[in-house]
Design a protein around this motif. Structure first.
Motif, PDB file in Angstrom:
ATOM      1  N   VAL A 157       1.796 -15.803  17.811  1.00 53.86           N
ATOM      2  CA  VAL A 157       1.996 -13.864  17.430  1.00 53.86           C
ATOM      3  C   VAL A 157       0.873 -14.746  16.010  1.00 53.86           C
ATOM      4  CG1 VAL A 157       3.021 -12.053  16.168  1.00 53.86           C
ATOM      5  CG2 VAL A 157       3.689 -12.938  17.435  1.00 53.86           C
ATOM      6  N   TYR A 158       1.167 -16.130  15.709  1.00 52.51           N
ATOM      7  CA  TYR A 158       0.605 -16.380  14.933  1.00 52.51           C
ATOM      8  C   TYR A 158       0.229 -17.556  14.925  1.00 52.51           C
ATOM      9  CZ  TYR A 158       3.913 -13.225  11.531  1.00 52.51           C
ATOM     10  OH  TYR A 158       4.368 -13.111  10.803  1.00 52.51           O
ATOM     11  N   GLY A 159      -1.298 -17.566  13.970  1.00 49.18           N
ATOM     12  CA  GLY A 159      -1.885 -18.732  14.418  1.00 49.18           C
ATOM     13  C   GLY A 159      -1.241 -20.555  13.571  1.00 49.18           C
ATOM     14  N   ALA A 160      -1.937 -20.981  13.860  1.00 49.64           N
ATOM     15  CA  ALA A 160      -1.487 -22.872  13.173  1.00 49.64           C
ATOM     16  C   ALA A 160      -1.860 -21.859  11.762  1.00 49.64           C
ATOM     17  CB  ALA A 160      -2.644 -23.913  13.595  1.00 49.64           C
ATOM     18  N   GLU A 161      -1.062 -22.423  10.645  1.00 46.61           N
ATOM     19  CA  GLU A 161      -0.903 -22.666   9.234  1.00 46.61           C
ATOM     20  C   GLU A 161      -2.295 -22.988   8.417  1.00 46.61           C
ATOM     21  OE1 GLU A 161       1.075 -23.729   5.044  1.00 46.61           O
ATOM     22  OE2 GLU A 161       2.936 -23.470   6.851  1.00 46.61           O
ATOM     23  N   VAL A 162      -2.658 -22.200   8.188  1.00 43.22           N
ATOM     24  CA  VAL A 162      -3.788 -22.161   6.750  1.00 43.22           C
ATOM     25  C   VAL A 162      -3.190 -22.412   5.619  1.00 43.22           C
ATOM     26  CG1 VAL A 162      -6.174 -21.118   5.651  1.00 43.22           C
ATOM     27  CG2 VAL A 162      -5.541 -20.700   7.948  1.00 43.22           C
ATOM     28  N   VAL A 163      -3.608 -24.614   5.517  1.00 44.11           N
ATOM     29  CA  VAL A 163      -2.991 -24.214   3.897  1.00 44.11           C
ATOM     30  C   VAL A 163      -3.486 -24.075   2.989  1.00 44.11           C
ATOM     31  CG1 VAL A 163      -1.902 -26.775   2.471  1.00 44.11           C
ATOM     32  CG2 VAL A 163      -2.450 -26.357   5.348  1.00 44.11           C
ATOM     33  N   VAL A 164      -3.188 -23.339   2.351  1.00 50.28           N
ATOM     34  CA  VAL A 164      -4.212 -22.612   1.060  1.00 50.28           C
ATOM     35  C   VAL A 164      -3.365 -23.301  -0.548  1.00 50.28           C
ATOM     36  CG1 VAL A 164      -3.966 -20.590   1.768  1.00 50.28           C
ATOM     37  CG2 VAL A 164      -1.719 -20.991   0.247  1.00 50.28           C
ATOM     38  N   PRO A 165      -4.290 -23.425  -1.242  1.00 47.26           N
ATOM     39  CA  PRO A 165      -3.688 -24.629  -2.810  1.00 47.26           C
ATOM     40  C   PRO A 165      -2.753 -23.916  -3.342  1.00 47.26           C
ATOM     41  CG  PRO A 165      -6.016 -22.917  -2.684  1.00 47.26           C
ATOM     42  CD  PRO A 165      -5.509 -22.518  -1.887  1.00 47.26           C
ATOM     43  N   ASP A 166      -1.908 -24.468  -4.536  1.00 43.67           N
ATOM     44  CA  ASP A 166      -0.727 -24.673  -4.922  1.00 43.67           C
ATOM     45  C   ASP A 166      -1.361 -23.872  -6.154  1.00 43.67           C
ATOM     46  OD1 ASP A 166       0.740 -26.428  -3.500  1.00 43.67           O
ATOM     47  OD2 ASP A 166       0.577 -28.069  -4.867  1.00 43.67           O
ATOM     48  N   ASP A 172      -2.623 -14.479  -0.534  1.00 43.78           N
ATOM     49  CA  ASP A 172      -2.844 -15.802   0.307  1.00 43.78           C
ATOM     50  C   ASP A 172      -1.939 -16.642   0.927  1.00 43.78           C
ATOM     51  OD1 ASP A 172      -5.498 -15.074  -0.491  1.00 43.78           O
ATOM     52  OD2 ASP A 172      -5.802 -16.989  -1.576  1.00 43.78           O
ATOM     53  N   ARG A 173      -0.704 -16.216   0.447  1.00 48.54           N
ATOM     54  CA  ARG A 173       0.829 -17.475   0.625  1.00 48.54           C
ATOM     55  C   ARG A 173       0.796 -16.689   2.501  1.00 48.54           C
ATOM     56  NH1 ARG A 173       3.425 -17.969  -4.321  1.00 48.54           N
ATOM     57  NH2 ARG A 173       5.258 -17.927  -3.362  1.00 48.54           N
ATOM     58  N   VAL A 174       0.887 -15.861   2.341  1.00 44.36           N
ATOM     59  CA  VAL A 174       1.628 -14.708   3.213  1.00 44.36           C
ATOM     60  C   VAL A 174       0.155 -15.010   4.483  1.00 44.36           C
ATOM     61  CG1 VAL A 174       1.442 -12.136   4.242  1.00 44.36           C
ATOM     62  CG2 VAL A 174       2.742 -13.419   1.782  1.00 44.36           C
ATOM     63  N   LEU A 175      -1.076 -14.395   3.869  1.00 41.20           N
ATOM     64  CA  LEU A 175      -1.912 -14.579   5.431  1.00 41.20           C
ATOM     65  C   LEU A 175      -2.277 -16.155   5.928  1.00 41.20           C
ATOM     66  CD1 LEU A 175      -4.866 -13.158   2.959  1.00 41.20           C
ATOM     67  CD2 LEU A 175      -3.369 -12.011   5.072  1.00 41.20           C
ATOM     68  N   GLY A 176      -1.890 -17.524   4.922  1.00 41.26           N
ATOM     69  CA  GLY A 176      -2.023 -19.374   5.225  1.00 41.26           C
ATOM     70  C   GLY A 176      -1.189 -18.841   6.396  1.00 41.26           C
ATOM     71  N   LEU A 177       0.372 -18.627   6.281  1.00 41.39           N
ATOM     72  CA  LEU A 177       1.080 -18.344   6.985  1.00 41.39           C
ATOM     73  C   LEU A 177       1.385 -18.247   7.883  1.00 41.39           C
ATOM     74  CD1 LEU A 177       5.003 -18.099   4.649  1.00 41.39           C
ATOM     75  CD2 LEU A 177       3.909 -20.420   5.843  1.00 41.39           C
ATOM     76  N   THR A 178       0.002 -16.596   8.102  1.00 41.22           N
ATOM     77  CA  THR A 178       0.080 -16.146   9.555  1.00 41.22           C
ATOM     78  C   THR A 178      -1.098 -16.678  10.063  1.00 41.22           C
ATOM     79  OG1 THR A 178      -1.417 -14.877   8.569  1.00 41.22           O
ATOM     80  CG2 THR A 178       1.217 -13.802   8.391  1.00 41.22           C
ATOM     81  N   GLY A 179      -1.464 -17.262   9.689  1.00 45.18           N
ATOM     82  CA  GLY A 179      -2.761 -18.337  10.463  1.00 45.18           C
ATOM     83  C   GLY A 179      -3.942 -17.703   9.783  1.00 45.18           C
ATOM     84  N   ARG A 180      -4.413 -16.730   8.901  1.00 48.80           N
ATOM     85  CA  ARG A 180      -5.294 -16.850   8.128  1.00 48.80           C
ATOM     86  C   ARG A 180      -5.307 -17.317   7.127  1.00 48.80           C
ATOM     87  NH1 ARG A 180      -3.010 -12.633  11.583  1.00 48.80           N
ATOM     88  NH2 ARG A 180      -3.979 -11.133  12.943  1.00 48.80           N
ATOM     89  N   ASP A 181      -7.351 -17.113   7.325  1.00 49.82           N
ATOM     90  CA  ASP A 181      -7.587 -17.780   5.981  1.00 49.82           C
ATOM     91  C   ASP A 181      -7.835 -16.850   4.815  1.00 49.82           C
ATOM     92  OD1 ASP A 181      -9.841 -19.133   4.573  1.00 49.82           O
ATOM     93  OD2 ASP A 181     -10.960 -20.416   5.923  1.00 49.82           O
ATOM     94  N   PRO A 182      -7.837 -16.743   3.785  1.00 49.36           N
ATOM     95  CA  PRO A 182      -7.921 -15.550   3.005  1.00 49.36           C
ATOM     96  C   PRO A 182      -9.067 -15.849   2.431  1.00 49.36           C
ATOM     97  CG  PRO A 182      -5.981 -17.106   2.245  1.00 49.36           C
ATOM     98  CD  PRO A 182      -6.860 -18.006   3.336  1.00 49.36           C
ATOM     99  N   ARG A 183      -9.539 -17.139   2.460  1.00 49.01           N
ATOM    100  CA  ARG A 183     -11.444 -16.550   2.475  1.00 49.01           C
ATOM    101  C   ARG A 183     -12.312 -16.456   3.201  1.00 49.01           C
ATOM    102  NH1 ARG A 183      -9.856 -22.733   1.563  1.00 49.01           N
ATOM    103  NH2 ARG A 183      -9.952 -22.521   3.443  1.00 49.01           N
ATOM    104  N   TRP A 184     -12.090 -15.522   4.159  1.00 48.14           N
ATOM    105  CA  TRP A 184     -12.485 -15.518   5.706  1.00 48.14           C
ATOM    106  C   TRP A 184     -12.857 -14.437   4.748  1.00 48.14           C
ATOM    107  CZ3 TRP A 184     -14.087 -10.700   8.549  1.00 48.14           C
ATOM    108  CH2 TRP A 184     -13.939 -10.674   9.512  1.00 48.14           C
ATOM    109  N   LYS A 185     -15.129 -14.493   5.843  1.00 47.94           N
ATOM    110  CA  LYS A 185     -15.689 -13.672   5.676  1.00 47.94           C
ATOM    111  C   LYS A 185     -16.806 -13.113   6.836  1.00 47.94           C
ATOM    112  CE  LYS A 185     -16.693 -13.790   1.267  1.00 47.94           C
ATOM    113  NZ  LYS A 185     -17.178 -15.610  -0.163  1.00 47.94           N
ATOM    114  N   PRO A 186     -16.808 -12.086   6.993  1.00 45.21           N
ATOM    115  CA  PRO A 186     -17.647 -11.422   8.266  1.00 45.21           C
ATOM    116  C   PRO A 186     -18.860 -12.207   8.473  1.00 45.21           C
ATOM    117  CG  PRO A 186     -17.162  -9.389   7.264  1.00 45.21           C
ATOM    118  CD  PRO A 186     -17.047 -10.291   6.391  1.00 45.21           C
TER     119      PRO A 186
END
Length: 186
Positions: A157-166, A172-186
């Motif tokens: 359901v989730y991808g590999a964790e995307v590490v976000v900065p401290d 961004d932390r929620v998104l990173g845990l679900t495997g999403r890159d908060p910096r994603w752009k189309p």
């Protein structure tokens, strides 16, 4: 804020995002879905998520098509999910999510909120919007994702964790845990 209100707030933001979606063929941060497929996913699973809030085992729909009336249909489905989970009693005991297996209702409710938030963000990013949720919603979502991220990854359901900065924003932390890159752009 009561959990039921958190779902309602999350749903309202997601519905606001839906109103700004124009290109159904645009890519989304959810690699397996373009906008049309993601809307189909929401329509497919919406009745199950709402049913779970009512303590009913409702299987996901099959053969869902995203036609010209998609905006009204998806908004109505999100509203139904929010209404079902808006009653704090929905979070007590056990429920079913699309099948016969009983699960703790509070676990499913947390998954529902995260589903609405993350896919609202996906649709927002795909359509050039920047949805914002209040701190109560984001804090709750982070706690729920943190509890289920490993299981979500094991289930695909989730991808590999995307590490976000401290010190990264909570969203961004929620998104990173679900495997999403908060910096994603189309």
């Amino acid at each position: 804020m009561a959990r039921g209100r958190l779902v309602g707030s999350t749903a309202a933001t997601t519905i606001g995002v839906l109103r700004g979606v124009r290109d159904l063929d645009a890519p989304t941060p959810c690699a397996e879905f373009d906008v049309r497929a993601l809307l189909g996913h929401l329509l497919t699973w919406g009745p199950s998520l709402a049913g779970a809030g009512r303590g009913e085992a409702v299987p996901p729909l099959e053969g869902v098509r995203v036609g010209d009336d998609w905006a009204e249909r998806v908004a109505a489905q999100v509203e139904d999910v929010a209404a079902a989970w808006g009653d704090d009693a929905a979070w007590e005991g056990t429920t079913h999510m699309g099948g016969p297996t009983e699960m703790p209702a509070d676990l499913v409710g947390g998954m529902v909120l995260v589903e609405l938030l993350v896919h609202g963000w996906d649709l927002g990013r795909a359509s050039g919007q920047r949805p914002e949720w209040d701190d109560d919603v984001l804090g709750f979502a982070l706690g729920e994702v943190a509890k289920t991220a490993d299981q979500g990854r094991a289930m695909g359901v989730y991808g590999a964790e995307v590490v976000v900065p401290d010190g990264a924003p909570t969203v961004d932390r929620v998104l990173g845990l679900t495997g999403r890159d908060p910096r994603w752009k189309p």
